[in-house]
Scaffold this motif. Structure first.
Motif, PDB file in Angstrom:
ATOM      1  N   ASN A  34       0.837  -1.191   0.000  1.00 55.77           N
ATOM      2  CA  ASN A  34       0.000   0.000   0.000  1.00 55.77           C
ATOM      3  C   ASN A  34       0.871   1.240   0.000  1.00 55.77           C
ATOM      4  O   ASN A  34       1.033   1.903   1.014  1.00 55.77           O
ATOM      5  N   ILE A  35       1.488   1.541  -1.152  1.00 54.62           N
ATOM      6  CA  ILE A  35       2.390   2.673  -1.219  1.00 54.62           C
ATOM      7  C   ILE A  35       1.809   3.832  -2.002  1.00 54.62           C
ATOM      8  O   ILE A  35       2.407   4.883  -2.077  1.00 54.62           O
ATOM      9  N   ARG A  36       0.642   3.670  -2.597  1.00 54.61           N
ATOM     10  CA  ARG A  36       0.050   4.738  -3.387  1.00 54.61           C
ATOM     11  C   ARG A  36      -0.879   5.569  -2.517  1.00 54.61           C
ATOM     12  O   ARG A  36      -1.546   5.058  -1.644  1.00 54.61           O
ATOM     13  N   ARG A  37      -0.883   6.854  -2.793  1.00 53.32           N
ATOM     14  CA  ARG A  37      -1.775   7.730  -2.066  1.00 53.32           C
ATOM     15  C   ARG A  37      -2.305   8.805  -3.008  1.00 53.32           C
ATOM     16  O   ARG A  37      -1.638   9.160  -3.974  1.00 53.32           O
ATOM     17  N   PRO A  38      -3.487   9.326  -2.718  1.00 54.55           N
ATOM     18  CA  PRO A  38      -3.994  10.434  -3.526  1.00 54.55           C
ATOM     19  C   PRO A  38      -3.398  11.751  -3.057  1.00 54.55           C
ATOM     20  O   PRO A  38      -3.016  11.889  -1.890  1.00 54.55           O
ATOM     21  N   MET A  39      -3.294  12.686  -3.979  1.00 56.30           N
ATOM     22  CA  MET A  39      -2.849  14.029  -3.615  1.00 56.30           C
ATOM     23  C   MET A  39      -3.448  15.042  -4.572  1.00 56.30           C
ATOM     24  O   MET A  39      -3.848  14.705  -5.688  1.00 56.30           O
ATOM     25  N   LEU A  40      -3.512  16.279  -4.106  1.00 57.17           N
ATOM     26  CA  LEU A  40      -3.999  17.402  -4.910  1.00 57.17           C
ATOM     27  C   LEU A  40      -2.795  18.113  -5.508  1.00 57.17           C
ATOM     28  O   LEU A  40      -1.918  18.576  -4.776  1.00 57.17           O
ATOM     29  N   VAL A  41      -2.731  18.199  -6.832  1.00 54.42           N
ATOM     30  CA  VAL A  41      -1.648  18.898  -7.515  1.00 54.42           C
ATOM     31  C   VAL A  41      -1.909  20.398  -7.417  1.00 54.42           C
ATOM     32  O   VAL A  41      -2.992  20.874  -7.774  1.00 54.42           O
ATOM     33  N   PHE A  92       6.476  12.786 -11.317  1.00 54.88           N
ATOM     34  CA  PHE A  92       5.191  12.197 -11.661  1.00 54.88           C
ATOM     35  C   PHE A  92       5.335  10.850 -12.378  1.00 54.88           C
ATOM     36  O   PHE A  92       4.661   9.886 -12.029  1.00 54.88           O
ATOM     37  N   SER A  93       6.221  10.766 -13.348  1.00 57.65           N
ATOM     38  CA  SER A  93       6.394   9.513 -14.093  1.00 57.65           C
ATOM     39  C   SER A  93       7.099   8.445 -13.259  1.00 57.65           C
ATOM     40  O   SER A  93       6.662   7.292 -13.224  1.00 57.65           O
ATOM     41  N   ALA A  94       8.202   8.814 -12.599  1.00 60.12           N
ATOM     42  CA  ALA A  94       8.965   7.838 -11.821  1.00 60.12           C
ATOM     43  C   ALA A  94       8.136   7.265 -10.674  1.00 60.12           C
ATOM     44  O   ALA A  94       8.339   6.117 -10.285  1.00 60.12           O
ATOM     45  N   ARG A  95       7.194   8.051 -10.165  1.00 56.41           N
ATOM     46  CA  ARG A  95       6.342   7.597  -9.063  1.00 56.41           C
ATOM     47  C   ARG A  95       4.998   7.055  -9.580  1.00 56.41           C
ATOM     48  O   ARG A  95       4.057   6.905  -8.832  1.00 56.41           O
ATOM     49  N   ARG A  96       4.936   6.754 -10.859  1.00 56.70           N
ATOM     50  CA  ARG A  96       3.771   6.144 -11.514  1.00 56.70           C
ATOM     51  C   ARG A  96       2.481   6.912 -11.248  1.00 56.70           C
ATOM     52  O   ARG A  96       1.446   6.353 -10.915  1.00 56.70           O
ATOM     53  N   GLY A  97       2.541   8.237 -11.416  1.00 53.45           N
ATOM     54  CA  GLY A  97       1.380   9.079 -11.172  1.00 53.45           C
ATOM     55  C   GLY A  97       0.270   8.843 -12.185  1.00 53.45           C
ATOM     56  O   GLY A  97       0.514   8.522 -13.342  1.00 53.45           O
ATOM     57  N   LYS A  98      -0.956   9.017 -11.702  1.00 50.83           N
ATOM     58  CA  LYS A  98      -2.128   8.865 -12.570  1.00 50.83           C
ATOM     59  C   LYS A  98      -3.177   9.897 -12.159  1.00 50.83           C
ATOM     60  O   LYS A  98      -3.578   9.959 -11.000  1.00 50.83           O
ATOM     61  N   VAL A  99      -3.604  10.716 -13.122  1.00 51.25           N
ATOM     62  CA  VAL A  99      -4.661  11.698 -12.867  1.00 51.25           C
ATOM     63  C   VAL A  99      -5.992  10.967 -12.812  1.00 51.25           C
ATOM     64  O   VAL A  99      -6.314  10.175 -13.701  1.00 51.25           O
ATOM     65  N   VAL A 100      -6.784  11.234 -11.761  1.00 51.02           N
ATOM     66  CA  VAL A 100      -8.065  10.548 -11.612  1.00 51.02           C
ATOM     67  C   VAL A 100      -9.254  11.489 -11.470  1.00 51.02           C
ATOM     68  O   VAL A 100     -10.394  11.061 -11.639  1.00 51.02           O
ATOM     69  N   SER A 101      -9.007  12.762 -11.179  1.00 51.64           N
ATOM     70  CA  SER A 101     -10.129  13.688 -11.008  1.00 51.64           C
ATOM     71  C   SER A 101      -9.598  15.113 -10.968  1.00 51.64           C
ATOM     72  O   SER A 101      -8.398  15.348 -11.175  1.00 51.64           O
ATOM     73  N   HIS A 102     -10.468  16.046 -10.682  1.00 50.44           N
ATOM     74  CA  HIS A 102     -10.113  17.466 -10.590  1.00 50.44           C
ATOM     75  C   HIS A 102     -11.023  18.117  -9.564  1.00 50.44           C
ATOM     76  O   HIS A 102     -12.213  17.775  -9.490  1.00 50.44           O
ATOM     77  N   VAL A 103     -10.485  19.043  -8.782  1.00 54.50           N
ATOM     78  CA  VAL A 103     -11.301  19.732  -7.780  1.00 54.50           C
ATOM     79  C   VAL A 103     -11.969  20.960  -8.387  1.00 54.50           C
ATOM     80  O   VAL A 103     -11.550  21.452  -9.433  1.00 54.50           O
ATOM     81  N   ASN A 104     -12.973  21.475  -7.685  1.00 55.20           N
ATOM     82  CA  ASN A 104     -13.649  22.681  -8.162  1.00 55.20           C
ATOM     83  C   ASN A 104     -12.800  23.922  -7.866  1.00 55.20           C
ATOM     84  O   ASN A 104     -11.814  23.867  -7.138  1.00 55.20           O
ATOM     85  N   LYS A 105     -13.203  25.035  -8.427  1.00 55.40           N
ATOM     86  CA  LYS A 105     -12.453  26.288  -8.305  1.00 55.40           C
ATOM     87  C   LYS A 105     -12.319  26.716  -6.845  1.00 55.40           C
ATOM     88  O   LYS A 105     -11.253  27.180  -6.422  1.00 55.40           O
ATOM     89  N   GLN A 106     -13.366  26.561  -6.060  1.00 53.82           N
ATOM     90  CA  GLN A 106     -13.351  26.983  -4.658  1.00 53.82           C
ATOM     91  C   GLN A 106     -12.295  26.211  -3.854  1.00 53.82           C
ATOM     92  O   GLN A 106     -11.523  26.802  -3.092  1.00 53.82           O
TER      93      GLN A 106
END
Length: 122
Positions: A34-41, A92-106
């Motif tokens: 379990n080494i993957r985690r979500p984050m906000l760019v 991003f590439s070396a850590r196998r990043g994957k975009v899954v969503s986007h937050v709203n403007k607020q």
């Protein structure tokens, strides 16, 4: 320089390999798998594209003791708390990043406000 047009954008939610961690970093998952985690760019689109790196805030499923924002995206499985006091950077590439969503403007503006507070930039 990355030059990747598929690079993450500011405000994207990504999954990324975030382990191993050290010191006061958030992490320490119970399972070695379990080494993957979500984050906000939060880094700019230009920075992400030019460097192949991203900077952002981790998302946790436990209520943090630090400054945070609640995250609940419609039709997405990612929810929890964006830790607005812990700015992290990853390849991003070396850590196998994957975009899954986007937050709203607020929510993006709330995160950018935290960046201004961290660096005293107004």
């Amino acid at each position: 320089m990355s030059g990747n047009d598929d690079s993450p954008k500011q405000g994207d939610i990504v999954w990324i390999d975030a382990e191993p961690h050290a010191g006061h970093e958030y992490g320490g998952h119970d399972s070695k798998d379990n080494i993957r985690r979500p984050m906000l760019v939060i880094s700019s689109d230009t920075y992400n594209r030019r460097t192949g790196m991203i900077t952002g805030f981790p998302i946790t499923f436990k209520i943090p003791t630090d400054f945070y924002a609640s995250l609940k995206l419609k039709n997405d499985k990612i929810h929890g708390y964006i830790i607005l006091s812990n700015l992290l950077g990853y390849d991003f590439s070396a850590r196998r990043g994957k975009v899954v969503s986007h937050v709203n403007k607020q929510l993006k503006e709330q995160a950018l406000s935290a960046i201004r507070d961290i660096f005293s930039v107004y």
